[in-house]
Design an enzyme around this catalytic site. Structure first.
Site, PDB file in Angstrom:
ATOM      1  CE1 TYR A 152      -3.896   2.252   0.633  1.00  0.00           C
ATOM      2  CE2 TYR A 152      -2.541   3.231   2.355  1.00  0.00           C
ATOM      3  CZ  TYR A 152      -3.658   3.268   1.549  1.00  0.00           C
ATOM      4  OH  TYR A 152      -4.534   4.319   1.650  1.00  0.00           O
ATOM      5  CE  LYS A 156      -3.530   5.032  -1.658  1.00  0.00           C
ATOM      6  NZ  LYS A 156      -4.570   5.665  -2.510  1.00  0.00           N
TER       7      LYS A 156
END
Length: 244
Positions: A152, A156
């Site tokens: 994740y 990002k």
């Protein structure tokens, strides 16, 4: 020129708040969703109930053909897209030593590949019009990292690098590209953590509380507005002081 926005992952949480906020500002909004058709229809109904214009559009934003079809439909029903909010995202947490390759690929594809595909699709019309606003939803995890979220956080952080590169590529065409990095926000994702975990998270935040989707949406709304016409390539952290 009438503003038309595509907001990906807009059936709930931050995406929903962004769609509603933009519609309140007079923007016609395409509410993208992957599978929650009922939730997307609720967002459209809320917008239309307040006098706005919106349509719900299903598309897997990690699939190139689906993205192309979505943008064709939006152009046909609402007009050329002038605002793109790349918000769609998932988590699939785990320590890297135990993380399956499918976990890595799924998160990178949904969170990062989708930004590339949707941006590419939106840019064609924006370049012709010499006007556009692209806002990519990153995360404080992409700024500071987070154990158990390597996939994740990488996706990002990738969004931040992509944002800066795109700002340099298309700035001369009157298109701004910025990122917003939320911290702990009250959504389905954080609710699933339970009260103990959210309480501990609030204790790490300077303002002592989780943020609301609307507080993120207001920043996105500003970046999409004429008032932000000289801001590009930036990452605005909306985290109540978590990353300090």
């Amino acid at each position: 020129m009438e503003e038309v926005a595509v907001v990906t992952g807009a059936s709930r949480g931050i995406g929903r708040a962004i769609a509603v906020h933009l519609a309140r500002e007079g923007v016609a909004v395409a509410v993208n969703y992957a599978s929650s058709s009922g939730k997307a229809d609720e967002v459209v109904a809320e917008i239309e109930g307040s006098g706005g214009t919106a349509i719900a559009v299903q598309a897997d934003v990690s699939d190139e053909a689906a993205v192309a079809a979505m943008f064709d439909r939006v152009a046909e029903e609402l007009g050329p897209v002038t605002i793109l909010v790349n918000n769609a995202g998932i988590t699939d947490d785990g320590l890297v030593l135990r993380m399956g390759t499918d976990q890595w690929d799924r998160v990178i594809s949904t969170n990062l590949r989708s930004v590339y595909l949707c941006t590419k699709a939106a840019l064609r019309g924006m370049v012709r019009a010499k006007h556009g606003r692209i806002i990519n939803i990153s995360s404080v995890s992409g700024v500071s990292g987070n154990p158990g979220q390597a996939n994740y956080a990488a996706s990002k952080a990738g969004i931040i690098g992509f944002t800066k590169s795109m700002a340099k590529e298309v700035g001369s065409r009157g298109i701004t590209v910025n990122a917003v990095a939320p911290g702990f926000i009250e959504t389905d994702m954080t609710e699933a953590l339970g009260e103990d975990a959210t309480g501990r998270a609030a204790g790490q935040i300077s303002l002592g509380r989780l943020g609301t989707p609307e507080e993120v949406a207001s920043v996105v709304g500003y970046l999409a507005s004429d008032g932000a016409s000289y801001i590009t390539g930036q990452t605005i952290v909306v985290d109540g002081g978590l990353a300090l």
